[in-house]
Design an enzyme around this catalytic site. Structure first.
Site, mmCIF file in Angstrom:
data_model
loop_
_atom_site.group_PDB
_atom_site.id
_atom_site.type_symbol
_atom_site.label_atom_id
_atom_site.label_comp_id
_atom_site.label_asym_id
_atom_site.label_seq_id
_atom_site.Cartn_x
_atom_site.Cartn_y
_atom_site.Cartn_z
ATOM 1 C CE1 TYR A 171 35.586 40.007 48.550
ATOM 2 C CE2 TYR A 171 33.609 38.818 49.228
ATOM 3 C CZ TYR A 171 34.346 39.453 48.255
ATOM 4 O OH TYR A 171 33.847 39.532 46.984
ATOM 5 C CE LYS A 175 34.101 42.968 47.464
ATOM 6 N NZ LYS A 175 34.643 43.847 46.387
HETATM 7 P P1 NAI Z 1 38.780 37.846 39.604
HETATM 8 O O1 NAI Z 1 39.803 37.267 40.535
HETATM 9 O O2 NAI Z 1 38.506 37.131 38.332
HETATM 10 O O3 NAI Z 1 39.126 39.366 39.266
HETATM 11 C C1 NAI Z 1 39.681 40.250 40.172
HETATM 12 C C2 NAI Z 1 40.844 40.925 39.482
HETATM 13 O O4 NAI Z 1 41.397 41.900 40.357
HETATM 14 C C3 NAI Z 1 41.973 39.954 39.124
HETATM 15 O O5 NAI Z 1 42.236 40.011 37.721
HETATM 16 C C4 NAI Z 1 43.144 40.444 39.938
HETATM 17 O O6 NAI Z 1 44.413 40.329 39.278
HETATM 18 C C5 NAI Z 1 42.779 41.905 40.144
HETATM 19 N N1 NAI Z 1 43.461 42.481 41.290
HETATM 20 C C6 NAI Z 1 43.664 41.918 42.512
HETATM 21 N N2 NAI Z 1 44.361 42.744 43.290
HETATM 22 C C7 NAI Z 1 44.588 43.866 42.559
HETATM 23 C C8 NAI Z 1 45.259 45.085 42.824
HETATM 24 N N3 NAI Z 1 45.848 45.307 44.004
HETATM 25 N N4 NAI Z 1 45.304 46.026 41.861
HETATM 26 C C9 NAI Z 1 44.736 45.813 40.656
HETATM 27 N N5 NAI Z 1 44.100 44.656 40.344
HETATM 28 C C10 NAI Z 1 44.033 43.697 41.293
HETATM 29 O O7 NAI Z 1 37.462 37.963 40.479
HETATM 30 P P2 NAI Z 1 35.978 38.496 40.133
HETATM 31 O O8 NAI Z 1 35.046 37.479 40.651
HETATM 32 O O9 NAI Z 1 35.875 38.940 38.732
HETATM 33 O O10 NAI Z 1 35.858 39.730 41.132
HETATM 34 C C11 NAI Z 1 35.647 41.052 40.728
HETATM 35 C C12 NAI Z 1 35.050 41.804 41.888
HETATM 36 O O11 NAI Z 1 33.752 41.292 42.179
HETATM 37 C C13 NAI Z 1 35.834 41.713 43.184
HETATM 38 O O12 NAI Z 1 35.815 42.951 43.858
HETATM 39 C C14 NAI Z 1 35.065 40.687 43.976
HETATM 40 O O13 NAI Z 1 35.271 40.819 45.358
HETATM 41 C C15 NAI Z 1 33.655 41.009 43.564
HETATM 42 N N6 NAI Z 1 32.703 39.949 43.797
HETATM 43 C C16 NAI Z 1 32.740 38.830 43.043
HETATM 44 C C17 NAI Z 1 31.804 37.845 43.267
HETATM 45 C C18 NAI Z 1 31.727 36.656 42.418
HETATM 46 O O14 NAI Z 1 30.781 35.871 42.606
HETATM 47 N N7 NAI Z 1 32.645 36.447 41.476
HETATM 48 C C19 NAI Z 1 30.829 37.934 44.371
HETATM 49 C C20 NAI Z 1 30.835 39.192 45.035
HETATM 50 C C21 NAI Z 1 31.768 40.149 44.758
#
Ligand code: NAI
Length: 308
Positions: A171, A175
């Site tokens: 990851y 990133k």
């Molecule tokens: P989340 O799991 O709630 O949302 C991610 C969404 O991406 C999910 O709804 C999932 O179905 C969708 N997804 C996964 N694979 C996919 C694909 N191949 N095509 C289309 N959609 C897909 O997680 P969150 O926390 O909202 O994450 C959003 C972004 O923020 C991610 O890139 C994550 O890595 C990043 N991030 C989040 C952090 C946090 O503290 N929540 C920290 C640092 C980065």
């Protein structure tokens, strides 16, 4: 800070695509962009996550929320790892609304393990969704944005990439690669008014719910991160910025170059370097290079100066 005197950031007549917007941060981003006038493609994998929601997919549910609030949105079930499906998603936006102004690359998931236990498949899957997913989506909108002479793109990076985190080699690598992608696209897009930035969020979402305590999770709302994204994709937003955001606190992360020391070519150069490690790390005179060539420029200048 007095908000009443500030011009509102609006996205009227603009079209935005937010990937992974069926929940978490992406949903919050999509809702806010729509509330501020943008027409939004809400992208997320088609599968209904919990069996509830009357058979609707997560993206469809968010579209419904946006429409209920008076906004405009369409759902896309494209996986960002499928370039053909991504092309279709962008074509759908073009058919509906004729332009794409904003792309928020947000989709992703985790496959955490210590590097010893991590399979190459786990590594590849994470690079595929976070890095290549963002590449496919960006590639699909790039020519459109160039022709429009306008575009705003956000890559969602992470503190795990910027600073490292145990169990997240895959990851973190993916990133941090997004920061590299931003650095070059920010340069290539500049003359077309395409600006590319990174957002490093912290939020209580499906991704982090098992990693943090309840009191921290209550503070780390997706809604407290989204204003950072709104600034990055706004008309007057920055270019090549890494914005960190969580619980309403915003900060910036930089890739910098220290002033350095010239040692020259000599048999004991490695030993001299080791002896001068503290000076090498001295942050006085540190710069944020605007492009890669500034490193070589500094090196050649110092070598010339040493020669006299
Ligand atoms: P989340 O799991 O709630 O949302 C991610 C969404 O991406 C999910 O709804 C999932 O179905 C969708 N997804 C996964 N694979 C996919 C694909 N191949 N095509 C289309 N959609 C897909 O997680 P969150 O926390 O909202 O994450 C959003 C972004 O923020 C991610 O890139 C994550 O890595 C990043 N991030 C989040 C952090 C946090 O503290 N929540 C920290 C640092 C980065």
């Amino acid at each position: 800070m007095n908000a009443s005197q500030l011009a509102p950031i609006r996205f009227d007549n603009q079209v935005a695509i937010v990937t992974g917007a069926g929940g978490g941060l992406g949903r919050s981003h999509a809702l806010q962009l729509a509330a501020r006038g943008a027409r939004v493609v809400v992208n997320d994998l088609g599968v209904a996550r919990d069996g509830t929601g009357g058979g609707q997919s997560p993206a469809e549910r968010v579209v419904e929320e946006i429409r209920a609030a008076g906004g405009q949105a369409i759902a896309s079930a494209a996986s960002v790892t499928d370039p053909a499906a991504v092309e279709q998603m962008v074509a759908q936006a073009m058919r509906e609304w004729g332009r794409v102004d904003i792309l928020v690359n947000n989709a992703g998931f985790l496959r955490d393990r210590s590097f010893s236990k991590m399979s190459l498949d786990d590594f590849r899957a994470i690079v595929d969704v976070h890095l290549m997913g963002a590449v496919y989506c960006t590639k699909a909108v790039w020519e459109i944005m160039k022709q429009q002479n306008y575009g705003r793109i956000v890559m969602t990076t992470s503190s795990s990439g910027l600073f490292g985190n145990f169990g997240q080699a895959n990851y973190g690598a993916a990133k941090m690669a997004l920061v590299g992608l931003m650095q070059t696209l920010g340069i290539e897009g500049e003359k077309y008014d395409i600006r590319v930035n990174c957002l490093a969020p912290t939020a209580a979402t499906r991704m982090t719910e098992e990693l943090m305590g309840a009191d921290a999770l209550a503070l780390l709302t997706p809604e407290s991160v989204t204003p950072g994204m709104l600034w990055l994709v706004s008309r007057d937003g920055p270019n090549k910025t890494v914005l960190c955001a969580g619980a309403g606190t915003f900060s910036r992360s930089h890739i910098t170059l220290t002033d350095g020391i010239h040692i020259g070519e000599r048999p004991d150069a490695a030993e001299l370097l080791a002896a001068n490690a503290a000076r090498l790390a001295d942050r006085g005179g540190e710069i944020i290079p605007a492009a890669g060539f500034q490193q070589s420029q500094m090196e050649v200048t110092k070598a010339r100066e040493a020669k006299g």
